[in-house]
Scaffold this motif. Structure first.
Motif, PDB file in Angstrom:
ATOM      1  N   ASP A 125     -42.865 -57.071  74.135  1.00 56.60           N
ATOM      2  CA  ASP A 125     -42.862 -58.470  73.743  1.00 56.60           C
ATOM      3  C   ASP A 125     -41.589 -59.071  74.372  1.00 56.60           C
ATOM      4  O   ASP A 125     -40.491 -58.749  73.935  1.00 56.60           O
ATOM      5  CB  ASP A 125     -42.812 -58.594  72.229  1.00 56.60           C
ATOM      6  N   ASP A 126     -41.664 -59.853  75.483  1.00 62.61           N
ATOM      7  CA  ASP A 126     -42.870 -60.316  76.160  1.00 62.61           C
ATOM      8  C   ASP A 126     -43.358 -59.235  77.144  1.00 62.61           C
ATOM      9  O   ASP A 126     -43.638 -58.131  76.739  1.00 62.61           O
ATOM     10  CB  ASP A 126     -42.550 -61.629  76.896  1.00 62.61           C
ATOM     11  N   HIS A 166     -46.301 -62.979  75.632  1.00 65.32           N
ATOM     12  CA  HIS A 166     -47.166 -62.511  74.549  1.00 65.32           C
ATOM     13  C   HIS A 166     -46.328 -61.822  73.490  1.00 65.32           C
ATOM     14  O   HIS A 166     -45.155 -61.478  73.715  1.00 65.32           O
ATOM     15  CB  HIS A 166     -48.256 -61.557  75.074  1.00 65.32           C
ATOM     16  N   ASN A 192     -47.624 -56.097  72.621  1.00 60.73           N
ATOM     17  CA  ASN A 192     -48.895 -55.772  73.247  1.00 60.73           C
ATOM     18  C   ASN A 192     -48.748 -54.460  74.012  1.00 60.73           C
ATOM     19  O   ASN A 192     -47.746 -54.227  74.678  1.00 60.73           O
ATOM     20  CB  ASN A 192     -49.317 -56.880  74.211  1.00 60.73           C
ATOM     21  N   ARG A 213     -50.140 -69.328  80.169  1.00 58.01           N
ATOM     22  CA  ARG A 213     -51.509 -69.841  80.065  1.00 58.01           C
ATOM     23  C   ARG A 213     -51.473 -71.310  79.646  1.00 58.01           C
ATOM     24  O   ARG A 213     -50.905 -71.657  78.617  1.00 58.01           O
ATOM     25  CB  ARG A 213     -52.312 -69.011  79.071  1.00 58.01           C
TER      26      ARG A 213
END
Length: 782
Positions: free
Chosen positions: A481-482, A507, A510, A727
């Protein structure tokens, strides 16, 4: 010469053996040929507080001995005092030595029943029950404690070594442990040891098998002669204690001599349940400390062995000699590291007969403390026993670069949305640091190693070497993360770093994994990542043959040759596979033909872009306009136009471009038939309109208008729009397709909303790339 006799004059001069020594060697010519039957018993005093059988009692603490003990069947303290009158009620240890005769081959079950602990050792190399004649032995002239006669000396060197058969050690009441082993005819040297701390005392040694009619009976010795006391090896572990700074979260890989608190080389086993038990060996042990323990493990029977550490806090167990790549190095077998309560972790190793150097490290953060090491396998009858060291092991002073990762932090100005590809143009934060494993769950952990790590907008680079001992399939994972990325090189992977895991982008926590088939060898590893803001995490784990298919943190075996100087560049620029799967057209700055004003399509599909007007040029710029490193591009003014032709945007598409504004004219850069734009519009960056907004109409990422924009969009599911790793899609699907696109041309507004522009590369696919495929493209371009 008949049994129970000796014959100084041959068969005509038969004389009986002295009392209590009825068995004679064939052809013996003197009384020394007569061996005393029974067991030799030795009793020692031990310190108050002893919790396990001492490995090597001090000779000065010998209370007495006897070589007349017929069976080891001691019901209480008085049974011990029958043979050694000076035996106390509490805190003493015993040793019984003898030779066991086996006449019928088969399986024999041995048992020790004791209060407190006991251990049985056998020399599994048998000797003849009636050995050949030997030269007369010199009498034992040492002083005798008590009223017993001197014992006979051994006239031949013992063969083989003792193997631990039963481990019934520790503080406990009367407890019986047994083990079954296969034996051939012969005489087996035996040693039964144990101790009494307080309360009742007992020691019974029995067996059953073909020679006993499968009934348990007391074990008798045919020879009570034992090796001299000074020849007994010191079977102990050597422990060092080091002071640690408060806040330590894992076992250290380096042990500076200036932090050494003390040491002790008399540990019989590794079994600690409190700080006080550690201080019994190293009195100045502080509240926060680390331990490093060395010893030798002897394996008598090869096979699969399971080793376990039970610790509070973290611990690690290593064996030397397992690696086929570097046999002199330690191999991590058990990883039980970290701040935690009393937790057990295990690992397996395939071992052959021989001696292995062993090392245990760990640390105490605060609160409760525990450190225990035990194992099971062929030598233990597949029962868990505490691991005992054979012979005393010296301390191995290790290079701090061994067993650690090299970490460097980098600052990023103006925001960050993706992991940097190159670090040589980045500003390093603080000094590089060595870390034992890549396990960072918050900002505080990063600051423990690099105190000047900022709150936001930073990147990291870890360098190390991963050793693969057993070839096979290995699964590597980054959890971050990230974003994060893993590169490996070496062996079949080649000499250049190859991107293996792309877990990039903005994000939360992950995980992404990849399975690789690796041969044994050493692989260079690079783990990179970044943090834009909010929570931060970085973990690097793997599983495979070397980890018994359990996930562990990946440990580096060496960072001595890691290069973190400012000239370090990332050679990982291999074109991802996706560029060979449905590529419709691709234009790079190298494929621009300045003389013909034609931008050649390098995909092989001959969809060349035709230039018109004036003001074209090519330029390479370094470390400007938001880029780290050099970016080369085709550059044009508002008078420079391009048309890539009909169908250059296929019915289903993904398009990625690297472009920017270069001057005051800031309209559209890429535009198409009808009302279609990609990337730039009226000074806004990271936007798309494909006959309808697919993003917002305004800039939403941290970027200056003239900075480089890496922008991807598509008109079919999953419908992703990504601007510099962020995004930005609004969820609207579809969009105009099967059209021509260009620069400062086409559609409603290509000319009226012209720009001063630069484009480094454009790639178009005739399909919608998946999220993973798109990430590989973004990683390559970034």
């Amino acid at each position: 010469c008949p049994a129970n006799s000796y014959c100084p004059g041959g068969a005509l001069g038969v004389k009986p053996c002295p009392a209590d020594t009825p068995i004679a060697e064939a052809g013996g010519v003197s009384p020394s040929a007569c061996r005393p039957t029974g067991w030799t018993a030795l009793i020692y005093s031990i310190p108050v507080g002893t919790t396990f059988t001492p490995a090597s009692p001090r000779p000065a603490n010998l209370l007495g001995r006897s070589n007349l003990v017929q069976t080891v069947m001691m019901d209480n303290e008085d049974s011990f005092r029958r043979w050694v009158p000076a035996c106390p009620n509490d805190y003493f240890t015993w040793q019984f030595f003898g030779r066991i005769a086996i006449t019928t081959p088969g399986q024999y079950t041995f048992a020790t029943e004791s209060d407190d602990g006991s251990l049985l050792y056998l020399n599994l190399v048998p000797t003849p029950i009636m050995p050949d004649s030997a030269a007369p032995a010199a009498p034992d002239t040492r002083a005798v404690v008590g009223n017993e006669p001197p014992r006979s000396s051994v006239s031949e060197k013992p063969r083989g070594t003792y193997s631990l058969i039963i481990d019934n050690d520790g503080l406990h009441g009367a407890r019986k442990y047994s083990r079954t082993i296969q034996l051939q005819p012969g005489a087996y040297s035996a040693k039964v040891v144990g101790f009494e701390a307080g309360g009742a005392a007992s020691m019974k040694f029995t067996y059953s098998g073909p020679d006993t009619g499968s009934q348990f009976v007391p074990v008798r010795s045919i020879d009570s002669r034992v090796p001299p006391l000074e020849s007994s090896p010191s079977n102990t572990w050597t422990m060092q204690i080091f002071a640690l700074p408060k806040g330590t979260m894992e076992a250290p890989t380096a042990f500076p001599t200036d932090s050494l608190v003390g040491a002790d080389d008399s540990l019989p086993i590794i079994n600690f349940g409190s700080d006080q038990e550690v201080r019994a060996y190293v009195p100045k042990t502080p509240d926060v400390y680390a331990w490093r323990i060395f010893g030798n493990l002897v394996i008598a029977t090869g096979g699969s062995y399971s080793f376990c550490t039970e610790s509070d806090d973290g611990s690690l167990f290593y064996l030397n000699g397992l690696s086929t790549v570097d046999p002199s190095s330690y191999t991590l077998v058990v990883d039980n590291d970290g701040v935690h309560g009393s937790i057990r972790a295990c690992g397996t190793a395939e071992l052959t007969t021989g001696t292995y150097s062993a090392k245990v490290t760990g640390f105490q953060w605060g609160g409760g403390m525990a450190m225990r090491l035990y194992y099971k396998g062929p030598d233990t009858g597949d029962q868990y026993w505490f691991v005992r060291s054979t012979g005393k092991s010296g301390v191995v002073n290790e290079d701090p670069a061994l067993g650690s990762w090299l970490l460097q932090m980098y600052g990023v100005s103006g925001g960050i949305a993706a992991t940097p590809r190159n670090f040589y143009a980045r500003q390093a934060i603080g000094q590089s640091a060595r870390v034992p494993k890549i396990h960072f769950d918050d900002l505080a952990t990063f600051r423990r190693y690099v105190p000047s790590t900022p709150d936001v907008n930073y990147a990291w680079l870890f360098l190390g070497k991963v050793m693969v001992n057993t070839g096979g399939d290995y699964t590597f994972c980054t959890t971050s993360d990230d974003g994060s990325m893993l590169y490996l090189n070496g062996g079949a992977l080649g000499s250049k770093f190859v991107l293996q895991i792309n877990n990039d982008g903005l994000h939360g926590p992950n995980q992404k994994c990849k399975t690789l088939t690796l041969t044994s060898g050493i692989y260079n590893a690079k783990v990179t990542g970044f943090q834009a803001g909010g929570g931060v995490m970085m973990r690097f784990t793997y599983s495979g043959p070397d980890t018994a298919s359990q996930f562990r943190y990946v440990r580096s075996v060496d960072t001595k040759t890691a290069d973190l100087n400012p000239s370090y560049k990332d050679p990982g620029s291999q074109l991802p596979e996706v560029f060979s799967q449905g590529l419709h057209a691709r234009y790079t700055y190298k494929s621009w033909d300045s003389k013909a004003a034609v931008w050649n399509d390098v995909s092989g599909n001959k969809r060349n872009g035709i230039g018109s007007g004036s003001g074209f040029s090519t330029i390479c710029e370094t470390d400007v306009n938001g880029a780290a490193g050099t970016v080369c591009s085709v550059k044009g003014t508002t008078a420079a136009a391009l048309n890539f032709g009909a169908g250059s945007v296929p019915p289903t598409f993904t398009i990625c471009s690297i472009s920017r504004y270069t001057g005051a004219a800031r309209g559209r850069v890429l535009s198409g038939d009808g009302n279609w734009l990609h990337g730039h519009w009226l000074g806004n960056v990271g936007v798309a309109f494909y006959e309808g907004w697919k993003t917002g109409g305004a800039t939403t990422i941290a970027i200056q208008p003239t900075d480089w924009l890496l922008f991807c969009g598509q008109n079919a599911p999953p419908g992703l729009f990504v601007a510099n790793g962020v995004r930005v899609g609004n969820g609207a699907g579809g969009g105009a397709s099967n059209i021509a696109f260009g620069v400062n041309a086409l559609g409603c507004c290509g000319k009226s909303e012209a720009s001063d522009w630069a484009i480094s590369e454009i790639s178009v696919w005739n399909r919608a790339l998946s999220a993973d495929e798109l990430e590989s493209v973004l990683s390559y371009y970034s």
